[in-house]
Design an enzyme around this catalytic site. Structure first.
Site, short mmCIF file in Angstrom:
data_model
loop_
_atom_site.label_atom_id
_atom_site.label_comp_id
_atom_site.label_asym_id
_atom_site.label_seq_id
_atom_site.Cartn_x
_atom_site.Cartn_y
_atom_site.Cartn_z
N ASP A 196 4.12 8.78 20.16
CA ASP A 196 3.98 10.19 20.51
C ASP A 196 3.81 10.35 22.03
O ASP A 196 3.04 9.59 22.64
CB ASP A 196 2.74 10.72 19.78
CG ASP A 196 2.61 12.24 19.85
OD1 ASP A 196 3.54 12.93 19.40
OD2 ASP A 196 1.58 12.73 20.35
N GLU A 246 8.65 9.20 22.21
CA GLU A 246 8.88 10.62 22.44
C GLU A 246 8.59 10.91 23.91
O GLU A 246 7.48 10.68 24.38
CB GLU A 246 7.95 11.46 21.56
CG GLU A 246 8.29 12.95 21.67
CD GLU A 246 7.15 13.86 21.25
OE1 GLU A 246 7.42 14.99 20.82
OE2 GLU A 246 5.97 13.46 21.38
O1 TEU Z 1 4.74 16.71 20.67
C1 TEU Z 1 4.81 16.71 22.05
C2 TEU Z 1 5.29 17.93 22.74
O2 TEU Z 1 5.04 18.08 23.92
C3 TEU Z 1 6.07 18.98 22.08
O3 TEU Z 1 6.96 18.71 21.14
C4 TEU Z 1 5.19 20.15 21.84
O4 TEU Z 1 4.82 20.29 20.52
C5 TEU Z 1 5.95 21.35 22.27
O5 TEU Z 1 6.44 21.14 23.54
C6 TEU Z 1 5.04 22.53 22.33
O6 TEU Z 1 5.79 23.63 22.71
C7 TEU Z 1 4.04 15.70 20.04
C8 TEU Z 1 4.05 15.92 18.56
O7 TEU Z 1 5.36 15.82 18.08
C9 TEU Z 1 3.40 17.23 18.25
O8 TEU Z 1 3.47 17.58 16.90
C10 TEU Z 1 1.97 17.14 18.72
O9 TEU Z 1 1.35 18.39 18.58
C11 TEU Z 1 1.87 16.71 20.18
O10 TEU Z 1 2.71 15.60 20.48
C12 TEU Z 1 0.47 16.27 20.50
O11 TEU Z 1 0.17 15.08 19.85
#
Ligand code: TEU
Length: 542
Positions: A196, A246
């Site tokens: 993540d 990610e």
């Molecule tokens: O997401 C990271 C992230 O920055 C984005 O996808 C974010 O949710 C979006 O930009 C907001 O507008 C990851 C995970 O996939 C997400 O579900 C989590 O909330 C986040 O990290 C924190 O762990």
């Protein structure tokens, strides 16, 4: 050739996938009960979003214990059974490692709060006056990225929710703890990992204000990020596993470095630039029609650039943070099937490893919730308040949530046309959308012309034709509204033409044989020109 290049990953959001015990929340035994469905689809790995112990402020991305199972999802025995049953079907599990931050309910943070210096060094605490946060950085979920703790007279950093405290990767003890988490799951038989927001782990040496932005330029792809990833991979043998990072607001140059095999960091990366083409001025909460020219340019740049640099992309339209692609870039009414299939074709035949997010293969749509009481996501609820404070009307705010909320993808998986779409016998934790109840697994399984059958054929095609996993890619045909590219491997060639508009468009084309057509029909080809019908996607072979 590395196995991940031929693979397809299916993403499961356990909370919304299948509820085995009627409490309204999906669980691990629910996932196990549906493994045959995933095998029949043809997926090689299942990425499970976090099911670890967590207060669920951010649906599991706020981890309180990385080596235990949140009771809402089941037990460790359930996780082990899922692993075994998946392996029996030739499916590997990919677990989601949330290593940029922990929940403030994690024991490390609790001990830090109790005053233990050792654990304060696990996080990013800074001295300061209660009215002056150390920097002006903003949380990704709205508001300041710093929270003041009066009893410690210190601030701590949280790039996400206030309950998600950022870890201090510069502390070697933290890195050792996290390696042990990986070893724990490897020992249980896990052979793939998603990391993540892993390009945010290395914070700058000096914390300073961002004069023009929200701070992201200060900590994204930070000074030691490559070094830390190499260390993690080296010390845990991650190179034997499939890994995906990610990457938030990253660059092509960094993604090449993250994924070049000789660097021994990650197998592939998720990047998000192609999913911001409908953000007005880069603001997720400001709506604009998708900029299709920009979409094409971004794909061309990233696809050709990763190939030239020897990197590898994860290919995706959907995940648990994104609205449903058929509602976003397709037409979820008139051309529902045609556009869902075109979008699938477009992404799956590019160069990289495709990810299918639960329900995408059925053409599930956005939620279209009309009442704020139907929303569950912390980011959506925060922004509801922030947009209210900015003076927007209720109708405007609801329109923005309807288009952008992460809950659009978190509605229950649609298994059949019965009550609660067959997801639960109880009351689902989040509503089932009212639109498109025909987007369900039971109906689509019977239908050769369904979106589900199209995904199955696409996934099969990847296994049959080396050019899809191994071929070069070149973008062709610069016509507005069209995304087209060619894949080549020796004498083998595939050309893909996709119409992203509701109008017919003619393009110059070649190719003798139609491999797949989102209209399930004979392409309209004449005298070297191909007329693409609204949202038609076609793959041709020589
Ligand atoms: O997401 C990271 C992230 O920055 C984005 O996808 C974010 O949710 C979006 O930009 C907001 O507008 C990851 C995970 O996939 C997400 O579900 C989590 O909330 C986040 O990290 C924190 O762990």
């Amino acid at each position: 050739m590395a196995d991940f290049k031929r693979s397809v990953v299916y993403q499961i959001y356990p909370k919304s996938f299948c509820d085995s015990n009627g409490d309204g929340v999906g669980d691990l035994r629910g996932v196990t009960s549906r493994l045959d469905y995933i095998r029949d689809l043809g997926a090689d790995y299942i990425w499970l979003t976090p099911f670890f112990k967590s207060p669920q402020r951010d649906n599991g991305y706020d981890v309180a214990d990385y080596c235990s199972v949140e009771p809402m999802f089941g037990t460790m025995a359930d996780a082990e059974e899922l692993l075994r049953e998946a392996e029996k079907r030739g499916i590997g599990l990919m677990l989601d490692m949330v290593f940029n931050h922990t929940s403030t309910a994690h024991e490390w943070f609790q001990r830090a709060m109790a005053g233990e210096k050792k654990y304060q060094d696990y996080y990013i605490f800074r001295e300061g006056a209660p009215d002056a946060p150390p920097t002006n950085w903003q949380s990704k979920f709205g508001g300041s990225a710093w929270e003041y703790v009066p009893k410690l007279k210190k601030w701590y950093l949280h790039l996400f929710d206030v309950s998600q405290a950022d870890l201090n990767w510069d502390n070697p003890a933290v890195r050792e703890e996290l390696k042990n988490v990986i070893r724990f799951w490897q020992h249980k038989g896990v052979r793939a990992f998603r990391f993540d927001v892993v390009n945010l782990i290395s914070k700058p040496a000096v914390f300073a204000d961002d004069p023009t932005g929200d701070g992201r330029r200060c900590y994204t792809d930070g000074p030691h990020v490559h070094e830390y990833l190499q260390e993690l991979a080296r010390d845990t043998g991650l190179c034997e596993n499939v890994t995906v990072g990610e990457m938030s607001s990253t660059s092509l140059a960094h993604c090449i470095r993250y994924t070049k095999p000789e660097n021994k960091e990650l197998s592939m990366t998720f990047s998000f630039h192609h999913l911001k083409i409908d953000y007005k001025n880069g603001d997720k909460w400001a709506l604009q029609a998708p900029d299709l020219a920009q979409l094409r340019d971004l794909f061309a740049t990233w696809q050709e650039g990763m190939e030239a640099g020897g990197g590898w992309n994860a290919l995706f339209w959907c995940n648990h943070d994104q609205p449903r692609v058929v509602s976003r870039l397709g037409d979820d009414e008139k051309y529902w099937k045609e556009s869902a299939k075109m979008l699938a074709l477009c992404i799956h035949l590019m160069r990289g490893t495709p990810y299918v997010y639960q329900g995408e293969e059925l053409g599930m749509t956005n939620a279209y919730f009309e009442d704020i009481g139907q929303y569950r996501d912390v980011e959506s609820l925060n922004y509801y308040r922030i947009l209210q404070e900015q003076g927007l009307t209720e109708a405007d705010i609801m329109a923005r949530l309807m288009a952008r909320s992460r809950d659009n993808s978190r509605t229950p998986m649609q298994w059949n046309a019965e009550k609660n779409a067959g997801f639960t016998s109880g009351t689902p934790w989040i509503d089932v959308p009212t639109r498109k109840s025909e987007a369900n697994a039971e109906a689509e399984k019977q239908d050769e012309a369904s979106i589900l059958s199209f995904y199955k054929r696409l996934i099969r095609l990847r296994k049959e034709r080396d050019v899809i996993a191994e071929g070069d890619i070149r973008f062709i045909c610069d016509v507005p509204g069209i995304i087209a590219y060619e894949r080549t491997l020796g004498n083998e060639k595939i050309a893909v033409y996709c119409n992203f508009t509701g109008e017919s468009i003619a393009v110059p084309a070649n190719g003798q044989r139609c491999l797949m057509d989102s209209y399930e029909d004979v392409p309209m080809m004449k005298d070297g020109r191909l007329t693409l019908r609204p949202y038609e996607g076609i793959a041709m072979a020589d």
